[in-house]
Design an enzyme around this catalytic site. Structure first.
Site, PDB file in Angstrom:
ATOM      1  N   GLY A  19      30.812  11.063 -22.644  1.00 38.83           N
ATOM      2  CA  GLY A  19      31.242  11.494 -23.991  1.00 38.83           C
ATOM      3  C   GLY A  19      30.477  10.681 -24.974  1.00 38.83           C
ATOM      4  O   GLY A  19      31.286  10.429 -26.291  1.00 38.83           O
ATOM      5  N   LYS A  50      27.892  14.065 -26.853  1.00 34.53           N
ATOM      6  CA  LYS A  50      27.813  14.449 -28.221  1.00 34.53           C
ATOM      7  C   LYS A  50      26.492  14.921 -28.680  1.00 34.53           C
ATOM      8  O   LYS A  50      26.493  15.991 -29.393  1.00 34.53           O
ATOM      9  CB  LYS A  50      28.169  13.410 -29.002  1.00 34.53           C
ATOM     10  CG  LYS A  50      29.396  12.726 -28.814  1.00 34.53           C
ATOM     11  CD  LYS A  50      30.650  13.691 -29.013  1.00 34.53           C
ATOM     12  CE  LYS A  50      32.061  13.060 -28.844  1.00 34.53           C
ATOM     13  NZ  LYS A  50      32.837  13.782 -27.859  1.00 34.53           N
ATOM     14  N   ASP A 126      37.654  14.748 -31.961  1.00 34.25           N
ATOM     15  CA  ASP A 126      37.391  13.261 -32.476  1.00 34.25           C
ATOM     16  C   ASP A 126      36.031  13.204 -33.513  1.00 34.25           C
ATOM     17  O   ASP A 126      35.157  14.056 -33.166  1.00 34.25           O
ATOM     18  CB  ASP A 126      37.349  12.475 -31.161  1.00 34.25           C
ATOM     19  CG  ASP A 126      36.011  12.845 -30.389  1.00 34.25           C
ATOM     20  OD1 ASP A 126      35.965  14.142 -30.062  1.00 34.25           O
ATOM     21  OD2 ASP A 126      35.388  11.979 -29.795  1.00 34.25           O
ATOM     22  N   ASP A 127      36.048  12.379 -34.211  1.00 35.91           N
ATOM     23  CA  ASP A 127      34.880  11.966 -34.866  1.00 35.91           C
ATOM     24  C   ASP A 127      34.697  13.138 -35.783  1.00 35.91           C
ATOM     25  O   ASP A 127      33.674  13.626 -35.756  1.00 35.91           O
ATOM     26  CB  ASP A 127      33.605  11.690 -34.430  1.00 35.91           C
ATOM     27  CG  ASP A 127      33.946  10.437 -33.600  1.00 35.91           C
ATOM     28  OD1 ASP A 127      34.580   9.582 -33.827  1.00 35.91           O
ATOM     29  OD2 ASP A 127      33.090  10.226 -32.383  1.00 35.91           O
TER      30      ASP A 127
END
Length: 169
Positions: A19, A50, A126-127
């Site tokens: 990830g 990602k 996330d992010d």
């Protein structure tokens, strides 16, 4: 030993998450990883690089044929080593939580992956931006409520099609 038996049960997930940002691992790197994981008694591989365009940036689009063939091979390689393959989707950069169309894109992607043998999934937020657009804010009141609604709706849809499916959030 009882602790080891519970650790190795089908309900307990222990493994590796791919990830990170940067180039995803190659097939050879993953196959070597899967061999190590099997030898170490691990049982789960979560796919979430990602820089896989269809994981995050182009999450609304289905995998095209060539990338789909690679994904089918990856799922088979993982499962061939006795690992639970979990496919993660990261729609949080631009998802509209109140959009039936966006929810339909999640369903379509997970349906595509199911057709290739994937049974377990993850939704990752996330992010991502920490603000909702005006319509989502009016409807949900908070980012947490919007994300929970999306996770619960996705989980319900998955379980309708496959009662034992997992959804990590």
């Amino acid at each position: 030993d009882a602790r080891m038996a519970s650790w190795q049960s089908a309900d307990y997930l222990a493994g590796v998450i791919e990830g990170f940002y940067g180039p995803p691992w190659s097939r050879e790197e993953r196959r070597e990883l899967f061999q190590w994981m099997a030898a170490w008694g691990l049982n789960t591989y979560l796919y979430a690089p990602k820089d896989d365009l269809w994981h995050r940036a182009q999450w609304r689009e289905l995998y095209p044929e060539a990338a789909g063939e690679s994904m089918r091979t990856l799922i088979g390689d993982s499962q061939g080593h006795g690992l639970r393959f979990i496919y993660a989707l990261g729609p949080g950069l631009d998802i509209r939580y109140s959009s039936a169309e966006d929810f339909g894109c999640i369903e379509a992607r997970f349906r595509q992956l199911r057709g290739w043998g994937c049974r377990d999934f993850a939704l990752l937020f996330d992010d991502i931006p920490d603000e909702l657009d005006a319509e989502d804010l009016r409807r949900w009141g908070s980012l947490a409520a919007a994300q929970c609604q999306m996770a619960n709706a996705t989980f319900g849809w998955l379980r309708e099609g496959q009662p034992g499916a997992r959804l990590l959030f």
